[in-house]
Motif scaffolding. Structure first.
Motif, PDB file in Angstrom:
ATOM      1  N   GLU A  29     -25.269  97.657  81.297  1.00 43.75           N
ATOM      2  CA  GLU A  29     -25.974  98.710  82.022  1.00 43.75           C
ATOM      3  C   GLU A  29     -26.994  99.438  81.145  1.00 43.75           C
ATOM      4  OE1 GLU A  29     -22.927 101.216  83.803  1.00 43.75           O
ATOM      5  OE2 GLU A  29     -23.586 100.452  85.751  1.00 43.75           O
ATOM      6  N   SER A  30     -26.728  99.491  79.845  1.00 44.13           N
ATOM      7  CA  SER A  30     -27.624 100.233  78.946  1.00 44.13           C
ATOM      8  C   SER A  30     -29.021  99.608  78.849  1.00 44.13           C
ATOM      9  CB  SER A  30     -27.010 100.343  77.546  1.00 44.13           C
ATOM     10  OG  SER A  30     -27.067  99.100  76.875  1.00 44.13           O
ATOM     11  N   PHE A  31     -29.178  98.347  79.256  1.00 44.70           N
ATOM     12  CA  PHE A  31     -30.498  97.714  79.229  1.00 44.70           C
ATOM     13  C   PHE A  31     -31.398  98.257  80.340  1.00 44.70           C
ATOM     14  CE2 PHE A  31     -27.835  94.201  77.370  1.00 44.70           C
ATOM     15  CZ  PHE A  31     -28.298  94.357  76.081  1.00 44.70           C
ATOM     16  N   ASN A  32     -30.809  98.905  81.351  1.00 45.38           N
ATOM     17  CA  ASN A  32     -31.555  99.510  82.464  1.00 45.38           C
ATOM     18  C   ASN A  32     -32.407  98.513  83.239  1.00 45.38           C
ATOM     19  OD1 ASN A  32     -30.568 102.151  82.103  1.00 45.38           O
ATOM     20  ND2 ASN A  32     -32.024 102.452  80.425  1.00 45.38           N
ATOM     21  N   PHE A  33     -31.900  97.296  83.405  1.00 41.42           N
ATOM     22  CA  PHE A  33     -32.590  96.317  84.237  1.00 41.42           C
ATOM     23  C   PHE A  33     -32.222  96.582  85.687  1.00 41.42           C
ATOM     24  CE2 PHE A  33     -32.246  93.210  80.451  1.00 41.42           C
ATOM     25  CZ  PHE A  33     -33.343  93.793  79.839  1.00 41.42           C
ATOM     26  N   LYS A  34     -33.131  96.286  86.585  1.00 40.79           N
ATOM     27  CA  LYS A  34     -32.951  96.628  88.003  1.00 40.79           C
ATOM     28  C   LYS A  34     -32.082  95.633  88.777  1.00 40.79           C
ATOM     29  CE  LYS A  34     -35.675 100.137  87.560  1.00 40.79           C
ATOM     30  NZ  LYS A  34     -35.015 101.228  86.913  1.00 40.79           N
ATOM     31  N   ASN A  35     -31.869  94.430  88.248  1.00 42.97           N
ATOM     32  CA  ASN A  35     -31.149  93.392  88.972  1.00 42.97           C
ATOM     33  C   ASN A  35     -29.633  93.560  88.795  1.00 42.97           C
ATOM     34  OD1 ASN A  35     -30.146  91.046  90.108  1.00 42.97           O
ATOM     35  ND2 ASN A  35     -31.750  89.756  89.250  1.00 42.97           N
ATOM     36  N   SER A  36     -29.019  94.359  89.666  1.00 41.37           N
ATOM     37  CA  SER A  36     -27.585  94.637  89.533  1.00 41.37           C
ATOM     38  C   SER A  36     -26.739  93.395  89.797  1.00 41.37           C
ATOM     39  CB  SER A  36     -27.172  95.766  90.474  1.00 41.37           C
ATOM     40  OG  SER A  36     -27.417  95.405  91.816  1.00 41.37           O
ATOM     41  N   ASN A  37     -27.224  92.479  90.633  1.00 43.78           N
ATOM     42  CA  ASN A  37     -26.480  91.250  90.899  1.00 43.78           C
ATOM     43  C   ASN A  37     -26.410  90.385  89.643  1.00 43.78           C
ATOM     44  OD1 ASN A  37     -24.983  89.511  92.518  1.00 43.78           O
ATOM     45  ND2 ASN A  37     -26.781  88.515  93.381  1.00 43.78           N
ATOM     46  N   LEU A  68     -33.693  90.327  82.231  1.00 43.93           N
ATOM     47  CA  LEU A  68     -32.420  89.650  82.446  1.00 43.93           C
ATOM     48  C   LEU A  68     -31.503  89.832  81.251  1.00 43.93           C
ATOM     49  CD1 LEU A  68     -33.661  86.226  83.903  1.00 43.93           C
ATOM     50  CD2 LEU A  68     -32.638  88.121  85.177  1.00 43.93           C
ATOM     51  N   VAL A  69     -30.220  89.767  81.510  1.00 40.09           N
ATOM     52  CA  VAL A  69     -29.199  89.799  80.472  1.00 40.09           C
ATOM     53  C   VAL A  69     -28.844  88.359  80.132  1.00 40.09           C
ATOM     54  CG1 VAL A  69     -26.824  90.486  79.956  1.00 40.09           C
ATOM     55  CG2 VAL A  69     -28.289  91.997  81.309  1.00 40.09           C
ATOM     56  N   TYR A  70     -28.691  88.063  78.848  1.00 43.88           N
ATOM     57  CA  TYR A  70     -28.196  86.753  78.446  1.00 43.88           C
ATOM     58  C   TYR A  70     -27.107  86.934  77.397  1.00 43.88           C
ATOM     59  CZ  TYR A  70     -31.289  86.998  74.328  1.00 43.88           C
ATOM     60  OH  TYR A  70     -31.907  87.366  73.166  1.00 43.88           O
ATOM     61  N   LEU A  71     -26.358  85.874  77.145  1.00 41.98           N
ATOM     62  CA  LEU A  71     -25.208  85.929  76.256  1.00 41.98           C
ATOM     63  C   LEU A  71     -25.384  84.944  75.108  1.00 41.98           C
ATOM     64  CD1 LEU A  71     -22.509  85.660  79.072  1.00 41.98           C
ATOM     65  CD2 LEU A  71     -23.409  87.760  78.077  1.00 41.98           C
ATOM     66  N   SER A  72     -24.680  85.207  74.017  1.00 40.15           N
ATOM     67  CA  SER A  72     -24.608  84.235  72.930  1.00 40.15           C
ATOM     68  C   SER A  72     -23.165  84.158  72.469  1.00 40.15           C
ATOM     69  CB  SER A  72     -25.531  84.614  71.766  1.00 40.15           C
ATOM     70  OG  SER A  72     -25.099  85.819  71.165  1.00 40.15           O
ATOM     71  N   GLY A  73     -22.781  83.004  71.988  1.00 40.76           N
ATOM     72  CA  GLY A  73     -21.421  82.824  71.517  1.00 40.76           C
ATOM     73  C   GLY A  73     -21.215  81.408  71.022  1.00 40.76           C
ATOM     74  N   LYS A  74     -19.986  81.142  70.578  1.00 41.88           N
ATOM     75  CA  LYS A  74     -19.633  79.837  70.033  1.00 41.88           C
ATOM     76  C   LYS A  74     -18.480  79.253  70.834  1.00 41.88           C
ATOM     77  CE  LYS A  74     -20.738  81.290  65.323  1.00 41.88           C
ATOM     78  NZ  LYS A  74     -20.217  81.340  63.954  1.00 41.88           N
ATOM     79  N   SER A  75     -18.615  77.982  71.213  1.00 36.40           N
ATOM     80  CA  SER A  75     -17.554  77.329  71.982  1.00 36.40           C
ATOM     81  C   SER A  75     -16.314  77.082  71.123  1.00 36.40           C
ATOM     82  CB  SER A  75     -18.047  76.008  72.577  1.00 36.40           C
ATOM     83  OG  SER A  75     -18.452  75.131  71.558  1.00 36.40           O
ATOM     84  N   GLN A  76     -16.511  76.965  69.824  1.00 27.42           N
ATOM     85  CA  GLN A  76     -15.415  76.852  68.864  1.00 27.42           C
ATOM     86  C   GLN A  76     -15.747  77.730  67.673  1.00 27.42           C
ATOM     87  OE1 GLN A  76     -15.142  72.690  67.968  1.00 27.42           O
ATOM     88  NE2 GLN A  76     -14.331  72.166  69.974  1.00 27.42           N
TER      89      GLN A  76
END
Length: 167
Positions: A29-37, A68-76
């Protein structure tokens, strides 16, 4: 005076709004983007990757150019970082839009192919939280080793599509 370290904290979880008090939701929410979906889908995908798929080092990012919100991470634990773009199932996609995603979102670079292809994983999620993951690249990605299951021999994947012999 009460010792704050030994004072029990009374946490009451409210089943109706626990999601909206989650620290990751507050960060989204802190990014204040309008696309709540898209924000809701981002949280759903985040929880799916963390809880169901056991991903490591998950982080939430905002892309101001795409809103848009995006994610980063590691599968392992020792795997390279991957970038995931959560999208609602009703999102309209075009070739141009996919190119925008690859341009503005940090992309995974596959050094095993000769052209170092960039890729982003789209996490397309429906309202019932079912999610399908698609890896999008900036070109045609050849498969890894392909095995002929009948003869049990490798099939070459380096094929010259425009061979002069066939023209």
């Amino acid at each position: 005076m009460a010792d704050s370290e030994n004072t029990p904290v009374d946490y009451k979880i409210n089943r109706n709004n626990w999601l909206f008090e989650h620290p990751v939701w507050l960060e989204i929410e802190s990014f204040n983007f309008k696309n709540s979906n898209q924000q809701r889908v981002s949280m759903t995908v985040y929880l799916d990757l963390c809880e169901a798929k056991d991903w490591w080092s998950m982080k939430v990012h905002g892309c101001s150019q795409l809103q848009l919100v995006y994610l980063s991470g590691k599968s392992q634990r020792k795997a390279p970082v991957e970038y995931i773009l959560p999208l609602p199932a009703d999102t309209e996609l075009s070739q141009e839009r996919l190119q925008e995603f690859l341009h503005h979102i940090p992309a995974n670079v596959d050094h095993s192919h000769s052209n170092d292809q960039k890729s982003v994983t789209l996490a397309i999620s429906d309202s019932d939280s079912s999610t399908v993951y698609y890896k999008v690249t900036n070109g045609i990605a050849l498969p890894d080793d392909v095995i002929d299951t009948v003869a049990n021999i490798p099939i070459p994947t380096e094929v010259d599509i425009f061979s002069e012999k066939e023209l």
